[in-house]
Design a protein around this motif. Structure first.
Motif, PDB file in Angstrom:
ATOM      1  N   HIS A 103       0.824  -1.215   0.000  1.00 13.32           N
ATOM      2  CA  HIS A 103       0.000   0.000   0.000  1.00 13.32           C
ATOM      3  C   HIS A 103       0.856   1.262   0.000  1.00 13.32           C
ATOM      4  N   ALA A 104       2.108   1.146  -0.428  1.00 16.45           N
ATOM      5  CA  ALA A 104       3.033   2.290  -0.380  1.00 16.45           C
ATOM      6  C   ALA A 104       2.936   3.127  -1.661  1.00 16.45           C
ATOM      7  N   TYR A 105       3.452   4.340  -1.601  1.00 19.13           N
ATOM      8  CA  TYR A 105       3.520   5.220  -2.772  1.00 19.13           C
ATOM      9  C   TYR A 105       2.156   5.269  -3.476  1.00 19.13           C
ATOM     10  N   PHE A 106       2.195   5.063  -4.812  1.00 18.34           N
ATOM     11  CA  PHE A 106       0.983   4.843  -5.584  1.00 18.34           C
ATOM     12  C   PHE A 106       1.187   3.545  -6.342  1.00 18.34           C
ATOM     13  N   PRO A 107       0.146   2.981  -6.931  1.00 17.65           N
ATOM     14  CA  PRO A 107       0.374   1.737  -7.684  1.00 17.65           C
ATOM     15  C   PRO A 107       1.312   1.960  -8.861  1.00 17.65           C
ATOM     16  N   THR A 108       2.017   0.925  -9.236  1.00 20.05           N
ATOM     17  CA  THR A 108       2.654   0.892 -10.549  1.00 20.05           C
ATOM     18  C   THR A 108       2.000  -0.271 -11.287  1.00 20.05           C
ATOM     19  N   ALA A 109       1.821  -0.116 -12.575  1.00 16.37           N
ATOM     20  CA  ALA A 109       0.989  -1.074 -13.293  1.00 16.37           C
ATOM     21  C   ALA A 109       1.741  -2.346 -13.654  1.00 16.37           C
ATOM     22  N   ASN A 110       0.952  -3.377 -13.818  1.00 17.16           N
ATOM     23  CA  ASN A 110       1.464  -4.678 -14.216  1.00 17.16           C
ATOM     24  C   ASN A 110       0.271  -5.463 -14.743  1.00 17.16           C
ATOM     25  N   SER A 111       0.413  -5.945 -15.955  1.00 20.80           N
ATOM     26  CA  SER A 111      -0.655  -6.811 -16.480  1.00 20.80           C
ATOM     27  C   SER A 111      -0.066  -7.770 -17.494  1.00 20.80           C
ATOM     28  N   TYR A 112      -0.748  -8.875 -17.685  1.00 23.26           N
ATOM     29  CA  TYR A 112      -0.274  -9.882 -18.630  1.00 23.26           C
ATOM     30  C   TYR A 112      -0.191  -9.343 -20.063  1.00 23.26           C
ATOM     31  N   PRO A 113      -1.219  -8.627 -20.538  1.00 27.42           N
ATOM     32  CA  PRO A 113      -1.089  -8.122 -21.921  1.00 27.42           C
ATOM     33  C   PRO A 113       0.118  -7.200 -22.102  1.00 27.42           C
ATOM     34  N   ALA A 114       0.403  -6.371 -21.077  1.00 25.54           N
ATOM     35  CA  ALA A 114       1.531  -5.442 -21.205  1.00 25.54           C
ATOM     36  C   ALA A 114       2.855  -6.193 -21.220  1.00 25.54           C
ATOM     37  N   ILE A 115       2.959  -7.259 -20.424  1.00 24.76           N
ATOM     38  CA  ILE A 115       4.198  -8.045 -20.403  1.00 24.76           C
ATOM     39  C   ILE A 115       4.447  -8.679 -21.773  1.00 24.76           C
ATOM     40  N   VAL A 116       3.388  -9.213 -22.372  1.00 22.46           N
ATOM     41  CA  VAL A 116       3.548  -9.836 -23.698  1.00 22.46           C
ATOM     42  C   VAL A 116       3.913  -8.785 -24.746  1.00 22.46           C
ATOM     43  N   ALA A 117       3.291  -7.611 -24.656  1.00 19.48           N
ATOM     44  CA  ALA A 117       3.607  -6.540 -25.610  1.00 19.48           C
ATOM     45  C   ALA A 117       5.066  -6.132 -25.494  1.00 19.48           C
ATOM     46  N   ASP A 118       5.566  -6.071 -24.265  1.00 22.81           N
ATOM     47  CA  ASP A 118       6.975  -5.700 -24.080  1.00 22.81           C
ATOM     48  C   ASP A 118       7.918  -6.771 -24.620  1.00 22.81           C
ATOM     49  N   MET A 119       7.490  -8.022 -24.605  1.00 27.33           N
ATOM     50  CA  MET A 119       8.299  -9.070 -25.236  1.00 27.33           C
ATOM     51  C   MET A 119       8.466  -8.771 -26.723  1.00 27.33           C
ATOM     52  N   LEU A 120       7.363  -8.414 -27.366  1.00 23.40           N
ATOM     53  CA  LEU A 120       7.415  -8.102 -28.793  1.00 23.40           C
ATOM     54  C   LEU A 120       8.270  -6.860 -29.033  1.00 23.40           C
ATOM     55  N   SER A 121       8.102  -5.867 -28.160  1.00 25.74           N
ATOM     56  CA  SER A 121       8.898  -4.649 -28.277  1.00 25.74           C
ATOM     57  C   SER A 121      10.389  -4.979 -28.171  1.00 25.74           C
ATOM     58  N   GLY A 122      10.725  -5.897 -27.266  1.00 21.85           N
ATOM     59  CA  GLY A 122      12.118  -6.310 -27.102  1.00 21.85           C
ATOM     60  C   GLY A 122      12.649  -7.057 -28.314  1.00 21.85           C
ATOM     61  N   ALA A 123      11.768  -7.772 -29.012  1.00 21.96           N
ATOM     62  CA  ALA A 123      12.207  -8.533 -30.190  1.00 21.96           C
ATOM     63  C   ALA A 123      12.388  -7.617 -31.397  1.00 21.96           C
ATOM     64  N   ILE A 124      11.437  -6.705 -31.597  1.00 15.96           N
ATOM     65  CA  ILE A 124      11.575  -5.751 -32.710  1.00 15.96           C
ATOM     66  C   ILE A 124      12.755  -4.830 -32.408  1.00 15.96           C
ATOM     67  N   ALA A 125      12.830  -4.395 -31.156  1.00 17.99           N
ATOM     68  CA  ALA A 125      13.982  -3.626 -30.660  1.00 17.99           C
ATOM     69  C   ALA A 125      14.441  -2.560 -31.639  1.00 17.99           C
ATOM     70  N   CYS A 126      13.485  -1.753 -32.078  1.00 18.26           N
ATOM     71  CA  CYS A 126      13.837  -0.617 -32.909  1.00 18.26           C
ATOM     72  C   CYS A 126      14.003   0.597 -32.005  1.00 18.26           C
ATOM     73  N   ILE A 127      14.722   1.573 -32.494  1.00 13.75           N
ATOM     74  CA  ILE A 127      14.852   2.831 -31.778  1.00 13.75           C
ATOM     75  C   ILE A 127      14.056   3.860 -32.573  1.00 13.75           C
ATOM     76  N   GLY A 128      12.969   4.328 -31.991  1.00 10.40           N
ATOM     77  CA  GLY A 128      12.025   5.135 -32.778  1.00 10.40           C
ATOM     78  C   GLY A 128      12.291   6.627 -32.719  1.00 10.40           C
ATOM     79  N   PHE A 129      13.536   7.033 -32.958  1.00 11.31           N
ATOM     80  CA  PHE A 129      13.812   8.468 -32.794  1.00 11.31           C
ATOM     81  C   PHE A 129      13.287   9.319 -33.930  1.00 11.31           C
ATOM     82  N   THR A 130      13.152   8.717 -35.119  1.00 13.98           N
ATOM     83  CA  THR A 130      12.530   9.425 -36.239  1.00 13.98           C
ATOM     84  C   THR A 130      11.433   8.530 -36.824  1.00 13.98           C
TER      85      THR A 130
END
Lengths: 483, 483
Positions: free
Chosen positions: A77-104
């Protein structure tokens, strides 16, 4: 590591993750380790040759878990919540695989474009004014920052650039240093420490203004400060209105602050880091009344909207001020499509950026707006439940009003007593809270944080608080008895 | 989404990722989409009710992949590499599940402590001077920043704080604005645009100094500039030495710059964003000669050391200057263990931070130092191979010297001709390069980027360049023939 091994390892990790999260309630929320605990558990140097993934996996429980504060436990119950969900974890897996740097845009068009559209989806979910949205066809648009502190700093730097240009035109004889030394920004004393820090980083004065007795910054206080500073020859340029302060989840009066800011040419930034997620529920939108007066608006889906950190959503009515302030354009980053889609590197402090829109997309689609609304409402309901339990025990008092998923409470009595209560609660190790202090009153904050929280968890947490109070008050009673 | 569904979805994603990466060579490296391509492919609003994960999964190929620039294709030679490896992806899954925010030690002791030790492991791999390492027991230590641009800014702000304090003591009558207006920092004209940007963000002057004919900033040039500025009443405070510039992978003469910086009380920051990974190989360490004179040192394992973005490793000899510059300490972030372990929030621009040390730990253990060294040496070898192919074709010339995994080359002839060559290469879509320009000479950069790159890929890429040259030169020949 080759693909077949990766598949084994990653699938084992998937099972580990599900097991960790589904049984997180059983772990001690706050670790008992002392500083320096970890170093003796692992070698002094990196290995020369590869180890097996099974060894690494085994060390997660041996080395890491004993030192983890379990933010997703219903006992946290400290601070405020930080989020965590199964869909977000899977999306981050894909983000890690594509691993592009989107500066432009050209560096990975999908990375930029999905972000533009997701920020529109999200803006519509909050019913933000159309001029914040890219789909309105105007200048406005959204961007995913890493943290609310970066959003506050980016807005401050945009405000600084805008005001510098105006003042330079009005006073062509003033040099930059003179103008910067006259700039003054404003926020509530109750605003987050990162606002003050943005002033430090940006090298400008920031005045912390007194909030009213509901811990809310009012328009009048801002206007008085602005007038004082103008009279003293200073240049007001930036104000942060906080919707949902960290200390007590108080809401600044944006409908008063905004018009004052607009009147004096002061950039109005809204920091709704935690509470902003609640605006996906129409019944809470009255708390952002006046949002049409803001120049920039920020909240963290990575706090309360089930999108894993980092995903801090920021909208700007006129990103030009930020883009121009940050724009240095070397040849190796130029491309033919420049200008037709945002080059987000100009919208933020770092140059590099991950494909973060994926997790927003996955979460919004796999929960749907209704389930996200239900999540917010459930947390607000749990706070009410805890408030009720607290009010029913006449040793306790509620500090201020219960707002969103946060209950501020204290034992009737001294600050020292409440500090002792907090230490006792955290020392018992079954739940974890942090304190705050407003106007010399020390209190405890009970934030509803976990998506696994059930009504029975609130009862559990309350029993822990009450039991710790028994312990803290017991010797006092004896002591009083001896007097 | 509940755990059983998550397991199905995540395991499907694991297979997708392995399939994507193992067959990435078959995809067109640069997408053909036009700006705005994505919006029509998806709805205008988030769905009210949940969709199935199978639908989301299907949209990865339909919506996302057509707009992805494939940074991990062996055909990708733009910018510099960004890292991607299976161990890092799995570590990030765990980081996403624990999903703690490591802003203080108590917020998750393992998150802070593993980072302290991993930065020691990494520092030892580079053979950094002991006073950069936490294990030496002094003030020094390492931290994982998001990007090299943030590291440059953090070092600049530390340097600013340090110099402000010194000058205030020397001139108690000067106000802050006066001192800030006199501050001047230095870097090479060849340094990354983010250095110039750090000056903009930090609100201080930054002079871009001329490099020598090998594109290297020399000590003499720095000393001349410092003397000029001192004579003009300015206060030199910060210099960035780049080891491995973005344009041509040139190395500033740190062994000359460092002593000059030390002599004049100027903070020396080393930006080795790309090339720093090579210092894990002893044979390249001569390029960081003089590192003992630096106040801060930074490189990106997320570029060339197989740790996924973001993981920018920064060491400071005396973090106190940064910590004190950023320190605002509200009650809700105070804890009993303060002071006994770093509270990394004071070391960086954002407040929040992910558990990034996990991916460093996984990568170092699952590759082992020897395999990481082999990775660096293999890439340097591929660059030599490409150089050989290029030198064997007398239409081409190498620009400067081939350094690390980067080959700068051009057609003998005008800048326009080479711009046409670049456009032709990228237009053919089989490989992707970006250009740069030094002293009005436009050239092409061929960076070896993918961990999947094989010798045959270098031959393929060279054939593409040669074929594009045939096309670009063909009409010229005809034109010349007509004359």
């Amino acid at each position: 590591m080759e693909a077949p091994e990766f598949k084994e390892f990653a699938k084992e990790m998937v099972d580990y993750i599900a097991n960790y999260l589904e049984n997180i309630r059983d772990r001690r929320v706050l670790p008992t380790v002392q500083p320096g605990y970890l170093r003796p558990l692992i070698p002094d140097e990196a290995p020369k040759t590869p180890e097996s993934w099974q060894d690494v996996m085994a060390d997660v429980e041996r080395v890491v878990m004993p030192g983890v504060t379990h933010w997703h436990s219903p006992r946290f119950h400290a601070y405020f919540p930080t989020a965590n969900s199964y869909p977000a974890i899977v999306a981050d897996m894909l983000s890690g695989a594509i691993a592009c740097i989107g500066f432009t845009w050209i560096a990975s068009p999908a990375c930029t474009e999905l972000e533009v559209v997701m920020m529109d989806w999200l803006g519509k979910m909050l019913d933000l004014p159309a001029d914040f949205l890219a789909c309105s066809g105007g200048k406005g648009g959204g961007v995913i920052q890493g943290t609310a502190s970066e959003a506050t700093l980016v807005a401050l730097l945009g405000a600084k650039a805008k005001t510098m240009q105006r003042v330079k035109e009005e006073h062509p004889d003033w040099d930059e240093a003179t103008i910067v030394s006259k700039l003054v920004g404003y926020c509530s004393k109750q605003s987050h420490s990162s606002v003050e820090r943005a002033g430090l980083l940006g090298g400008v004065k920031l005045r912390l203004l007194k909030a009213d007795d509901k811990h809310s910054l009012r328009g009048e206080a801002l206007e008085i400060a602005i007038k004082e500073d103008l009279a003293a020859g200073l240049i007001p340029f930036y104000v942060v209105a906080t919707l949902g302060t960290t200390s007590s989840c108080a809401f600044d009066a944006l409908d008063e602050i905004g018009p004052v800011g607009n009147k004096y040419n002061v950039w109005v930034h809204v920091d709704a880091a935690y509470a902003g997620s609640a605006f996906i529920c129409p019944e809470y939108r009255y708390l952002m009344k006046g949002v049409e007066t803001a120049d920039s608006f920020n909240f963290n889906p990575h706090k309360w909207m089930l999108v894993n950190f980092d995903c801090s959503a920021m909208w700007l009515k006129d990103p030009g001020w930020v883009v121009d302030a940050f724009n240095v354009d070397p040849l190796y980053l130029k491309h033919d499509m420049q200008g037709s889609a945002p080059d987000y590197r100009h919208w933020q402090i770092p140059l590099g950026r991950r494909f973060r829109a994926l997790k927003l997309w996955f979460v919004l689609r796999l929960y749907g707006v209704e389930n996200l609304q239900a999540h917010i409402r459930r947390h607000c309901g749990f706070a009410k439940q805890f408030e009720g339990l607290c009010r029913a025990d006449d040793r306790f008092e509620i500090f201020g009003e219960v707002s969103m998923g946060l209950v501020c409470f204290r034992l009737k009595g001294t600050n020292e007593l409440n500090d002792a209560l907090l230490k006792r609660i955290n020392g018992r190790g079954k739940i974890h809270l942090v304190p705050s202090k407003i106007n010399d009153t020390f209190f405890l904050r009970m934030a509803v944080c976990s998506r696994f929280t059930a009504s029975s968890d609130m009862e559990f947490s309350w029993r822990e608080v009450a039991a710790a109070a028994d312990e803290v008050l017991a010797p006092q009673k004896i002591e009083n008895g001896h007097k």
